[in-house]
Design a protein around this motif. Structure first.
Motif, PDB file in Angstrom:
ATOM      1  N   LEU A 214      57.233  55.968  44.411  1.00 40.09           N
ATOM      2  CA  LEU A 214      56.869  54.761  43.667  1.00 40.09           C
ATOM      3  C   LEU A 214      56.247  53.715  44.591  1.00 40.09           C
ATOM      4  N   GLU A 215      56.795  53.628  45.793  1.00 44.75           N
ATOM      5  CA  GLU A 215      56.230  52.678  46.764  1.00 44.75           C
ATOM      6  C   GLU A 215      54.791  53.077  47.122  1.00 44.75           C
ATOM      7  N   GLU A 216      54.595  54.337  47.365  1.00 49.96           N
ATOM      8  CA  GLU A 216      53.236  54.804  47.674  1.00 49.96           C
ATOM      9  C   GLU A 216      52.298  54.532  46.516  1.00 49.96           C
ATOM     10  N   TYR A 217      52.804  54.796  45.341  1.00 47.53           N
ATOM     11  CA  TYR A 217      51.977  54.580  44.151  1.00 47.53           C
ATOM     12  C   TYR A 217      51.575  53.108  44.043  1.00 47.53           C
ATOM     13  N   THR A 218      52.545  52.241  44.272  1.00 49.15           N
ATOM     14  CA  THR A 218      52.269  50.797  44.191  1.00 49.15           C
ATOM     15  C   THR A 218      51.258  50.385  45.248  1.00 49.15           C
ATOM     16  N   ASN A 219      51.479  50.881  46.451  1.00 50.28           N
ATOM     17  CA  ASN A 219      50.535  50.547  47.534  1.00 50.28           C
ATOM     18  C   ASN A 219      49.120  51.017  47.177  1.00 50.28           C
ATOM     19  N   ASN A 220      49.036  52.184  46.622  1.00 51.87           N
ATOM     20  CA  ASN A 220      47.722  52.693  46.238  1.00 51.87           C
ATOM     21  C   ASN A 220      47.094  51.846  45.138  1.00 51.87           C
ATOM     22  N   GLN A 221      47.948  51.420  44.217  1.00 48.50           N
ATOM     23  CA  GLN A 221      47.430  50.552  43.161  1.00 48.50           C
ATOM     24  C   GLN A 221      46.845  49.274  43.753  1.00 48.50           C
ATOM     25  N   ASN A 222      47.582  48.702  44.687  1.00 49.77           N
ATOM     26  CA  ASN A 222      47.100  47.467  45.323  1.00 49.77           C
ATOM     27  C   ASN A 222      45.799  47.737  46.069  1.00 49.77           C
ATOM     28  N   LEU A 223      45.772  48.878  46.733  1.00 48.98           N
ATOM     29  CA  LEU A 223      44.568  49.220  47.490  1.00 48.98           C
ATOM     30  C   LEU A 223      43.375  49.410  46.557  1.00 48.98           C
ATOM     31  N   LEU A 224      43.642  50.046  45.422  1.00 44.24           N
ATOM     32  CA  LEU A 224      42.570  50.250  44.451  1.00 44.24           C
ATOM     33  C   LEU A 224      42.046  48.913  43.934  1.00 44.24           C
ATOM     34  N   ILE A 225      42.981  48.032  43.647  1.00 50.58           N
ATOM     35  CA  ILE A 225      42.572  46.712  43.136  1.00 50.58           C
ATOM     36  C   ILE A 225      41.761  45.971  44.187  1.00 50.58           C
ATOM     37  N   THR A 226      42.249  46.036  45.419  1.00 52.25           N
ATOM     38  CA  THR A 226      41.528  45.357  46.510  1.00 52.25           C
ATOM     39  C   THR A 226      40.126  45.931  46.662  1.00 52.25           C
ATOM     40  N   ASN A 227      40.074  47.241  46.675  1.00 55.29           N
ATOM     41  CA  ASN A 227      38.764  47.888  46.840  1.00 55.29           C
ATOM     42  C   ASN A 227      37.832  47.536  45.686  1.00 55.29           C
ATOM     43  N   LYS A 228      38.389  47.506  44.508  1.00 55.22           N
ATOM     44  CA  LYS A 228      37.551  47.210  43.348  1.00 55.22           C
ATOM     45  C   LYS A 228      37.042  45.770  43.405  1.00 55.22           C
ATOM     46  N   GLU A 229      37.914  44.872  43.838  1.00 58.22           N
ATOM     47  CA  GLU A 229      37.484  43.480  43.971  1.00 58.22           C
ATOM     48  C   GLU A 229      36.404  43.352  45.035  1.00 58.22           C
ATOM     49  N   LYS A 230      36.587  44.099  46.111  1.00 56.86           N
ATOM     50  CA  LYS A 230      35.564  44.086  47.168  1.00 56.86           C
ATOM     51  C   LYS A 230      34.233  44.602  46.617  1.00 56.86           C
ATOM     52  N   GLU A 231      34.349  45.649  45.818  1.00 56.71           N
ATOM     53  CA  GLU A 231      33.128  46.203  45.230  1.00 56.71           C
ATOM     54  C   GLU A 231      32.441  45.167  44.349  1.00 56.71           C
ATOM     55  N   LYS A 232      33.244  44.528  43.535  1.00 56.32           N
ATOM     56  CA  LYS A 232      32.671  43.529  42.629  1.00 56.32           C
ATOM     57  C   LYS A 232      32.073  42.376  43.416  1.00 56.32           C
ATOM     58  N   SER A 233      32.775  41.955  44.450  1.00 50.52           N
ATOM     59  CA  SER A 233      32.294  40.839  45.272  1.00 50.52           C
ATOM     60  C   SER A 233      30.991  41.216  45.960  1.00 50.52           C
ATOM     61  N   ALA A 234      30.948  42.442  46.506  1.00 51.79           N
ATOM     62  CA  ALA A 234      29.741  42.892  47.195  1.00 51.79           C
ATOM     63  C   ALA A 234      28.583  43.010  46.215  1.00 51.79           C
ATOM     64  N   LEU A 235      28.908  43.476  45.003  1.00 46.81           N
ATOM     65  CA  LEU A 235      27.860  43.607  43.995  1.00 46.81           C
ATOM     66  C   LEU A 235      27.328  42.239  43.575  1.00 46.81           C
ATOM     67  N   ALA A 236      28.252  41.292  43.409  1.00 45.42           N
ATOM     68  CA  ALA A 236      27.839  39.931  43.020  1.00 45.42           C
ATOM     69  C   ALA A 236      26.985  39.311  44.112  1.00 45.42           C
ATOM     70  N   ALA A 237      27.364  39.502  45.386  1.00 42.58           N
ATOM     71  CA  ALA A 237      26.593  38.938  46.508  1.00 42.58           C
ATOM     72  C   ALA A 237      25.198  39.551  46.542  1.00 42.58           C
ATOM     73  N   LYS A 238      25.145  40.844  46.279  1.00 45.79           N
ATOM     74  CA  LYS A 238      23.851  41.522  46.297  1.00 45.79           C
ATOM     75  C   LYS A 238      22.947  40.999  45.181  1.00 45.79           C
ATOM     76  N   GLN A 239      23.560  40.854  44.015  1.00 45.88           N
ATOM     77  CA  GLN A 239      22.766  40.364  42.879  1.00 45.88           C
ATOM     78  C   GLN A 239      22.299  38.923  43.122  1.00 45.88           C
ATOM     79  N   SER A 240      23.146  38.110  43.738  1.00 52.26           N
ATOM     80  CA  SER A 240      22.779  36.718  44.072  1.00 52.26           C
ATOM     81  C   SER A 240      21.622  36.697  45.058  1.00 52.26           C
ATOM     82  N   ALA A 241      21.723  37.579  46.066  1.00 52.65           N
ATOM     83  CA  ALA A 241      20.651  37.641  47.069  1.00 52.65           C
ATOM     84  C   ALA A 241      19.343  38.070  46.432  1.00 52.65           C
ATOM     85  N   GLN A 242      19.434  39.029  45.542  1.00 53.75           N
ATOM     86  CA  GLN A 242      18.225  39.503  44.869  1.00 53.75           C
ATOM     87  C   GLN A 242      17.596  38.371  44.039  1.00 53.75           C
TER      88      GLN A 242
END
Lengths: 378, 73
Positions: free
Chosen positions: B26-54
């Motif tokens: 369960l701990e591993e699962y939770t950690n992975n969930q957090n990691l997924l959320i973090t990664n997804k937010e990073k993806e969204k942030s990077a995508l937003a920055a790219k779109q802003s630059a464009q």
């Protein structure tokens, strides 16, 4: 006494009477030792021939009268043949007299005689039938087995016979007892039975003789298991055979209860540093493809059960190694336009044990659909 | 949320066993969930920055091809 011609008034002497009597009881014998021509005085006498070689006794006409008779006996080893000279000699048998044969020459007229010799029986010749050679119509007749005999009718039993280049039509061999049996030589000229093998077995050689053997698996894929991806967040497939050169996984139509992803581990080893993973992902059409140094072991994205399903193809060569095990994962998913449509992972697992267990985890929630098929590859 | 489960399929004897996740899992699962959320937010942030630059580059008068040459699609 030879045949006489008496005249009227002629006196028969006692000596003549004695001779006539002697001739009546003991025939006058004229012994010959070489070929001879009969003369008139031979009438009523016995002619004997004694010669180791062949001789003849010739019969001419105008010497005898009708009713005259004489006997001829061959004493010698050479065949004595009654030969018609100027008279005719007829016979129902043979005119050739072997040693100790006798016969009577009887004149029906002065130039016609009949020879009554040894009874020849009614065999006039011996003809060699099928399987025999020789035969003949006179003298000693020999028969022999024809060495070129090609046909023997009826059931035959041949014991210790040598057949050179035989042509066999539908032969039967008593030692072949079962449909499909084979025979092979034992090296001493004898034959031995090889019973029919089992289905799909192949003929091979073991310990110098032929035998049937089950071929070793090779060059193909064997389905080891089919596991449904339902009812759990982690599906662990254990007990994987170590008998193959590689594993191939088809993970089809997978999704979880919520928007999720898929990750894969081995031997339930979740130590992240044991995995070296790099992912190429295509986000088209919304975003260009990129490369990601993975830390969460994602092998599929966006698996929302209501709109999206994933498909992965995994190859793990050398999975029984206790060293690095390189593997690769191709994945696609359908349904969500903004998520990753295709991913490709090239990866290494640094666990020190052979892979005997594969763990497939849903990123979020339990799996609610999908099938994992594991194939062993040789 | 439903109970998170682990299903073990032993393909040697085709036995299937279900159990709930243990604490470590369960701990591993939770950690992975957090990691997924973090990664997804990073993806969204990077995508937003790219779109802003464009968007900013487009405002400067660059064509779509020129923007793509700088920041990609």
């Amino acid at each position: 006494m030879s045949k006489q011609t008496y005249t009227t008034g002629q006196v028969l002497t006692s000596a003549q009477m004695t001779q006539l009597q002697a001739n009546d009881y003991n025939q006058t014998v004229s012994a010959k030792v070489a070929s001879y021509t009969l003369v008139a005085s031979d009438a009523g006498t016995r002619i004997t021939m004694s010669n180791a070689s062949a001789t003849t006794i010739t019969v001419n006409t105008s010497l005898f009268t009708a009713g005259d008779t004489l006997i001829i006996t061959n004493i010698g080893a050479g065949v004595c043949t009654i030969t018609a000279g100027t008279a005719t000699v007829s016979t129902g048998g043979s005119l050739a007299l072997a040693q100790y044969d006798s016969g009577t020459l009887y004149f029906t007229s002065t130039g016609v005689s009949i020879w009554n010799g040894v009874n020849p029986g009614d065999i006039t010749g011996v003809t060699a039938g099928t399987g025999l050679t020789g035969g003949g119509t006179s003298g000693t007749v020999s028969l022999a087995i024809d060495s070129t005999v090609a046909t023997l009718t009826g059931t035959q039993t041949l014991t210790n016979k040598t057949l050179t280049s035989p042509a066999l039509t539908t032969p039967t061999i008593s030692t072949l007892t079962t449909n499909g049996d084979l025979v092979y030589g034992t090296g001493s000229g004898a034959l031995s039975r090889l019973g029919i093998g089992s289905s799909a077995q192949i003929l091979t050689v073991a310990s110098g003789i032929p035998s049937w053997a089950t071929p070793s698996a090779g060059g193909g894929m064997t389905l080891l298991s089919t596991t449904n991806l339902t009812g759990a967040q982690t599906i662990s497939i254990t007990g994987i055979s170590q008998s193959y050169k590689a594993l191939t996984l088809y993970i089809e139509n997978f999704s979880s209860t919520v928007d999720s992803s898929m990750s894969m581990f081995f031997n339930n080893d979740t130590t992240l540093t044991n995995y070296l993973e790099y992912m190429m992902r295509n986000r088209a059409p919304s975003t260009s493809a990129d490369f990601v140094d993975q830390t969460s072991f994602l092998t599929g994205y966006g698996l929302d059960a209501t709109t999206s399903y994933g498909f992965s193809y995994v190859t793990i060569p050398n999975y029984t190694s206790t060293n690095y095990k390189i593997y690769q994962v191709w994945s696609v998913h359908t349904g969500e336009s903004l998520e990753f449509a295709q991913t490709y992972n090239w990866t290494a697992y640094n666990g020190t044990s052979a892979i005997s267990e594969i763990n497939i985890k849903s990123g979020t929630g339990n799996w609610d659909s999908g099938t994992v098929k594991i194939y062993g590859v040789n | 949320m439903e109970n998170l489960m682990v299903r073990i399929h032993n393909i040697e004897n085709d036995e299937i066993t279900d159990r709930e996740m243990n604490k470590k899992e369960l701990e591993e699962y939770t950690n992975n969930q957090n990691l997924l959320i973090t990664n997804k937010e990073k993806e969204k942030s990077a995508l937003a920055a790219k779109q802003s630059a464009q968007a900013k580059l487009a405002a400067l008068g660059l064509t779509e091809e020129e923007v793509a040459a700088i920041v990609g699609n």
